[in-house]
Scaffold this motif. Sequence first.
Motif, PDB file in Angstrom:
ATOM      1  N   LEU A 188      61.342  -5.836  31.260  1.00 48.48           N
ATOM      2  CA  LEU A 188      60.411  -4.833  32.150  1.00 48.48           C
ATOM      3  C   LEU A 188      61.156  -4.332  33.244  1.00 48.48           C
ATOM      4  O   LEU A 188      61.876  -5.348  34.065  1.00 48.48           O
ATOM      5  N   GLU A 189      61.139  -3.289  33.735  1.00 47.78           N
ATOM      6  CA  GLU A 189      61.771  -2.722  34.935  1.00 47.78           C
ATOM      7  C   GLU A 189      61.636  -3.192  36.329  1.00 47.78           C
ATOM      8  O   GLU A 189      62.603  -3.737  37.109  1.00 47.78           O
ATOM      9  N   PRO A 190      60.412  -3.257  36.727  1.00 49.07           N
ATOM     10  CA  PRO A 190      60.055  -3.402  38.291  1.00 49.07           C
ATOM     11  C   PRO A 190      60.472  -4.889  38.594  1.00 49.07           C
ATOM     12  O   PRO A 190      61.238  -5.103  39.656  1.00 49.07           O
ATOM     13  N   ASP A 191      60.310  -6.160  38.130  1.00 51.01           N
ATOM     14  CA  ASP A 191      60.959  -7.127  38.402  1.00 51.01           C
ATOM     15  C   ASP A 191      62.113  -7.712  37.837  1.00 51.01           C
ATOM     16  O   ASP A 191      62.915  -8.647  38.202  1.00 51.01           O
ATOM     17  N   GLY A 192      62.514  -7.383  36.656  1.00 47.11           N
ATOM     18  CA  GLY A 192      63.741  -7.636  35.889  1.00 47.11           C
ATOM     19  C   GLY A 192      63.647  -8.945  35.251  1.00 47.11           C
ATOM     20  O   GLY A 192      64.044  -9.402  34.236  1.00 47.11           O
ATOM     21  N   LEU A 193      62.304  -9.884  35.488  1.00 44.61           N
ATOM     22  CA  LEU A 193      62.099 -11.216  34.959  1.00 44.61           C
ATOM     23  C   LEU A 193      61.147 -11.129  33.653  1.00 44.61           C
ATOM     24  O   LEU A 193      61.798 -11.554  32.632  1.00 44.61           O
ATOM     25  N   SER A 194      60.223 -10.249  33.801  1.00 44.21           N
ATOM     26  CA  SER A 194      59.119 -10.256  32.748  1.00 44.21           C
ATOM     27  C   SER A 194      59.875  -9.538  31.348  1.00 44.21           C
ATOM     28  O   SER A 194      60.758  -8.702  31.464  1.00 44.21           O
ATOM     29  N   ARG A 195      59.479  -9.881  30.272  1.00 41.07           N
ATOM     30  CA  ARG A 195      59.912  -9.392  29.101  1.00 41.07           C
ATOM     31  C   ARG A 195      58.749  -9.133  28.201  1.00 41.07           C
ATOM     32  O   ARG A 195      57.672  -9.958  28.122  1.00 41.07           O
ATOM     33  N   VAL A 196      58.915  -8.241  27.462  1.00 44.41           N
ATOM     34  CA  VAL A 196      57.867  -7.638  26.449  1.00 44.41           C
ATOM     35  C   VAL A 196      58.498  -7.960  24.999  1.00 44.41           C
ATOM     36  O   VAL A 196      59.684  -7.264  24.789  1.00 44.41           O
ATOM     37  N   ALA A 197      57.604  -8.554  23.957  1.00 41.68           N
ATOM     38  CA  ALA A 197      58.172  -8.708  22.732  1.00 41.68           C
ATOM     39  C   ALA A 197      57.067  -8.439  21.581  1.00 41.68           C
ATOM     40  O   ALA A 197      55.932  -8.545  22.072  1.00 41.68           O
ATOM     41  N   THR A 198      57.319  -8.246  20.757  1.00 43.59           N
ATOM     42  CA  THR A 198      56.282  -8.285  19.438  1.00 43.59           C
ATOM     43  C   THR A 198      56.506  -9.662  18.635  1.00 43.59           C
ATOM     44  O   THR A 198      57.564 -10.000  18.170  1.00 43.59           O
ATOM     45  N   LEU A 199      55.436 -10.348  18.482  1.00 40.88           N
ATOM     46  CA  LEU A 199      55.258 -11.572  17.954  1.00 40.88           C
ATOM     47  C   LEU A 199      54.863 -11.220  16.324  1.00 40.88           C
ATOM     48  O   LEU A 199      53.760 -10.670  16.336  1.00 40.88           O
ATOM     49  N   ARG A 200      55.476 -11.650  15.110  1.00 40.53           N
ATOM     50  CA  ARG A 200      55.179 -11.311  13.988  1.00 40.53           C
ATOM     51  C   ARG A 200      55.130 -12.565  13.309  1.00 40.53           C
ATOM     52  O   ARG A 200      55.869 -13.674  13.263  1.00 40.53           O
ATOM     53  N   ALA A 201      54.074 -12.500  12.482  1.00 40.72           N
ATOM     54  CA  ALA A 201      53.712 -13.777  11.670  1.00 40.72           C
ATOM     55  C   ALA A 201      53.493 -13.522  10.237  1.00 40.72           C
ATOM     56  O   ALA A 201      52.683 -12.569   9.668  1.00 40.72           O
ATOM     57  N   ASP A 202      54.062 -13.807   9.084  1.00 44.97           N
ATOM     58  CA  ASP A 202      54.270 -13.761   7.737  1.00 44.97           C
ATOM     59  C   ASP A 202      53.734 -15.081   7.002  1.00 44.97           C
ATOM     60  O   ASP A 202      54.280 -15.916   7.032  1.00 44.97           O
ATOM     61  N   GLY A 203      52.653 -14.726   6.315  1.00 44.91           N
ATOM     62  CA  GLY A 203      51.908 -15.933   6.051  1.00 44.91           C
ATOM     63  C   GLY A 203      51.896 -15.747   4.382  1.00 44.91           C
ATOM     64  O   GLY A 203      51.695 -14.511   3.877  1.00 44.91           O
ATOM     65  N   ARG A 204      51.956 -16.849   3.557  1.00 47.32           N
ATOM     66  CA  ARG A 204      51.987 -17.043   2.073  1.00 47.32           C
ATOM     67  C   ARG A 204      51.285 -18.056   1.606  1.00 47.32           C
ATOM     68  O   ARG A 204      51.373 -18.994   2.278  1.00 47.32           O
ATOM     69  N   GLY A 205      50.605 -17.933   0.412  1.00 51.87           N
ATOM     70  CA  GLY A 205      49.715 -18.963   0.004  1.00 51.87           C
ATOM     71  C   GLY A 205      50.413 -19.975  -0.664  1.00 51.87           C
ATOM     72  O   GLY A 205      51.628 -19.712  -0.896  1.00 51.87           O
ATOM     73  N   ALA A 206      49.784 -20.895  -1.333  1.00 49.35           N
ATOM     74  CA  ALA A 206      50.559 -21.802  -2.160  1.00 49.35           C
ATOM     75  C   ALA A 206      51.010 -21.303  -3.638  1.00 49.35           C
ATOM     76  O   ALA A 206      52.196 -21.950  -3.917  1.00 49.35           O
ATOM     77  N   GLU A 207      50.407 -20.162  -4.162  1.00 46.70           N
ATOM     78  CA  GLU A 207      51.205 -19.620  -5.177  1.00 46.70           C
ATOM     79  C   GLU A 207      52.071 -18.474  -4.845  1.00 46.70           C
ATOM     80  O   GLU A 207      52.774 -17.834  -5.662  1.00 46.70           O
TER      81      GLU A 207
END
Length: 175
Positions: A87-106
């Motif tokens: 992020l621009e103003p402070d330079g420390l903060s970060r923005v990201a996308t968290l993705r979770a991919d789930g699969r069942g037993a089969e």
Amino acid sequence: MSRTPPQAENAHRQRGWWIPYTFVAGFAVVLAANGAMLYFALSSFSGLSTKQAYVEGLAYNDRVAEEEAQAALGWTWDLDLAAVEALEPDGLSRVATLRADGRGAEGGPLDGLSLTATVRRPTEQGLDQTLPLRAVGPGLYETRLTFAKPGQWDVVVSARRGEDVFRLRRRLLVE
């Protein structure tokens, strides 16, 4: 009988005169190294903060039972942090996308789940956040996160369907 003048005796050093100084120098090096390690240890680690450590320790057997029930579900999850931007103003903060991919037993996608992500800074309080993940495809869930600082973060994703609960814990490095 001839005597050596006193000036000549003092001009010649005894053999091995340097040995005590070597011991003193060795101890000085050890003390300097320990002092440097102590300084770096105290200045670079802000401390681990855990609320109610004793109570959490007593609940250990409950956590073991939860993990056994979770393993019986046979669910597998992949967790990915994508598109990390500063992020621009402070330079420390970060923005990201968290993705979770789930699969069942089969092996099929896990749909119809309620997912939340709890993000914690392991060494600092006050930066924790809990966000819901929304479904974006078959078995794929995501959310947008703002990290206050770069570094290590602990992420706990909880997936729930009825009585079934699955918790995925990961440590992520945000640069």
